[in-house]
Design an enzyme around this catalytic site. Structure first.
Site, mmCIF file in Angstrom:
data_model
loop_
_atom_site.group_PDB
_atom_site.id
_atom_site.type_symbol
_atom_site.label_atom_id
_atom_site.label_comp_id
_atom_site.label_asym_id
_atom_site.label_seq_id
_atom_site.Cartn_x
_atom_site.Cartn_y
_atom_site.Cartn_z
ATOM 1 N N HIS A 1 42.061 21.993 27.749
ATOM 2 C CA HIS A 1 42.945 22.774 28.615
ATOM 3 C C HIS A 1 44.347 22.952 28.015
ATOM 4 O O HIS A 1 44.882 24.057 27.997
ATOM 5 C CB HIS A 1 43.001 22.104 29.989
ATOM 6 C CG HIS A 1 43.751 22.888 30.992
ATOM 7 N ND1 HIS A 1 43.361 24.148 31.382
ATOM 8 C CD2 HIS A 1 44.893 22.623 31.660
ATOM 9 C CE1 HIS A 1 44.220 24.610 32.269
ATOM 10 N NE2 HIS A 1 45.163 23.714 32.448
ATOM 11 N N LYS B 1 50.765 37.222 39.155
ATOM 12 C CA LYS B 1 50.613 37.260 40.617
ATOM 13 C C LYS B 1 51.827 37.924 41.226
ATOM 14 O O LYS B 1 52.956 37.597 40.871
ATOM 15 C CB LYS B 1 50.549 35.822 41.144
ATOM 16 C CG LYS B 1 49.198 35.431 41.607
ATOM 17 C CD LYS B 1 49.227 34.069 42.246
ATOM 18 C CE LYS B 1 47.820 33.510 42.189
ATOM 19 N NZ LYS B 1 47.702 32.129 42.347
ATOM 20 N N ASP C 1 38.621 32.740 30.136
ATOM 21 C CA ASP C 1 39.328 31.535 30.584
ATOM 22 C C ASP C 1 38.699 30.313 29.924
ATOM 23 O O ASP C 1 37.632 30.409 29.323
ATOM 24 C CB ASP C 1 39.246 31.432 32.116
ATOM 25 C CG ASP C 1 40.431 30.661 32.708
ATOM 26 O OD1 ASP C 1 41.248 30.127 31.937
ATOM 27 O OD2 ASP C 1 40.535 30.589 33.947
ATOM 28 N N SER D 1 35.367 26.860 37.356
ATOM 29 C CA SER D 1 34.971 25.741 38.205
ATOM 30 C C SER D 1 34.413 26.310 39.512
ATOM 31 O O SER D 1 33.219 26.553 39.622
ATOM 32 C CB SER D 1 36.182 24.831 38.426
ATOM 33 O OG SER D 1 35.830 23.737 39.223
ATOM 34 N N THR D 2 35.258 26.599 40.481
ATOM 35 C CA THR D 2 34.763 27.226 41.724
ATOM 36 C C THR D 2 34.576 28.730 41.548
ATOM 37 O O THR D 2 34.000 29.396 42.403
ATOM 38 C CB THR D 2 35.756 27.014 42.874
ATOM 39 O OG1 THR D 2 36.982 27.695 42.547
ATOM 40 C CG2 THR D 2 36.046 25.550 43.103
HETATM 41 C C1 R5P Z 1 43.216 26.338 35.288
HETATM 42 O O1 R5P Z 1 44.335 26.182 34.873
HETATM 43 C C2 R5P Z 1 42.062 26.622 34.398
HETATM 44 O O2 R5P Z 1 42.473 27.255 33.222
HETATM 45 C C3 R5P Z 1 41.034 27.488 35.111
HETATM 46 O O3 R5P Z 1 41.613 28.761 35.383
HETATM 47 C C4 R5P Z 1 40.599 26.842 36.400
HETATM 48 O O4 R5P Z 1 40.168 25.531 36.166
HETATM 49 C C5 R5P Z 1 39.488 27.639 37.031
HETATM 50 O O5 R5P Z 1 39.136 27.029 38.245
HETATM 51 P P1 R5P Z 1 38.409 27.837 39.371
HETATM 52 O O6 R5P Z 1 37.176 28.424 38.778
HETATM 53 O O7 R5P Z 1 38.105 26.797 40.426
HETATM 54 O O8 R5P Z 1 39.354 28.874 39.883
#
Ligand code: R5P
Length: 294
Positions: free
Chosen positions: A125, A187, A214, A218-219
């Site tokens: 990250h 945003k 990205d 995750s979600t």
């Molecule tokens: C956050 O800083 C990461 O780079 C991803 O954008 C994040 O982990 C994505 O999470 P989600 O799929 O839950 O929005």
């Protein structure tokens, strides 16, 4: 060199061994009745030992297996390289709130404490955590060539988007391979309605195929919002690609419902969308760090 993997390595360890032209050995694992894990190295390394463990869920169990494997490999006194395709606990890389721990620092400190001589990760990250808290040679591989090659020829008038400024470097690399423009999303809150919208900082998505890149899905919330807004702003089609398909809480459905045409990830975390192998990039990085510890 001997490459060691666990049954959960998702094929990466064996592929890596093949690419490096070296021996592959599967580590013995079991779980005791109380839940504690056990590992045993079945044969001593021939030269450098390369341990491949991806620490996706259940993260604590896999982290413990990794540390135990690395400690065990240290007994023969040969160099040990840890390859961690997905490093869990990397996102808590600072104290966002007073009283919080820095979990990335804990993991890196634990790796050092078991005597790792070099570390290869995929798209961590924040690579600065390695500069700050890891003193041995390391690489964090961004699989941009693999991502670009999956999409080459599939996109019309492509535009590569990062969901935020922090992810821009990754989008820039993928765009460079595709010969496409790139931008990041910002945003903005409508001062009258209060509605939050995300839109590219400077470029228009109108009539373009948008590829959102990205590190992690995750979600799926981040990607879904970016996709919806791109489509509303006139993008022709939207595609999503990431390094780590963590994919929790119905992420794939959420992305498809948001209008994403195709979701693709590398194989650092097993999932139905993990279609891109990171093994070639990992092999290159392992060769590089070996040059630094030899
Ligand atoms: C956050 O800083 C990461 O780079 C991803 O954008 C994040 O982990 C994505 O999470 P989600 O799929 O839950 O929005």
């Amino acid at each position: 060199m001997t490459v060691y993997g666990l049954d959960s390595s998702n094929g990466i360890a064996a592929r890596l061994a093949r690419l490096l032209g070296d021996k592959y050995a599967m580590v013995e694992t079991k779980t005791f009745p109380d839940g504690e894990v056990y590992v045993r190295v079945p044969e001593r390394p021939e030269g450098v030992a390369v341990a491949v463990v991806s620490t996706y869920a259940p993260q604590e169990k896999r982290l413990m297996q990794l540390l135990m494997l690395l400690e065990a490999l240290g007994q023969w006194g040969t160099p040990v390289v840890a390859v961690i395709p997905y490093m869990a606990y990397a996102r808590q890389d600072k104290r966002f709130l007073e009283g919080e721990p820095i979990s990335a620092r804990i993991v890196l400190g634990a790796l050092e404490s078991v005597g790792v001589d070099a570390l290869v990760l995929v798209d961590v990250h924040q690579p600065r955590v390695l500069d700050e808290w890891f003193r041995e040679p390391w690489r964090s591989v961004i699989p941009y060539r693999e991502m670009a090659s999956y999409f080459r020829g599939k996109l019309e008038k492509p535009l590569v988007l990062a969901p935020d400024r922090g992810a821009l470097q990754r989008a820039r690399l993928v765009a460079g391979e595709l010969g496409a423009p790139f931008d990041f999303l910002v945003k903005e809150r409508d001062r009258v309605t209060g509605e939050v919208r995300v839109q590219p900082k400077s470029l228009s998505v109108e009539g373009r195929d948008v590829l959102i890149v990205d590190d992690i899905i995750s979600t799926g919330g981040t990607m879904a919002l970016a996709a919806q807004n791109s489509l509303e702003a006139g993008a022709k089609r939207v595609y999503a690609v990431c390094s780590h398909a963590v994919m929790v809480r119905g992420a794939l459905d959420r992305l498809l419902a948001a209008g994403v045409e195709d979701v693709v990830a590398t194989d650092t975390v097993p999932s139905p969308v993990s279609k891109i192998s990171v093994a070639p990039s990992l092999a290159e990085a392992v060769r590089e760090v070996l040059g630094e510890i030899a």
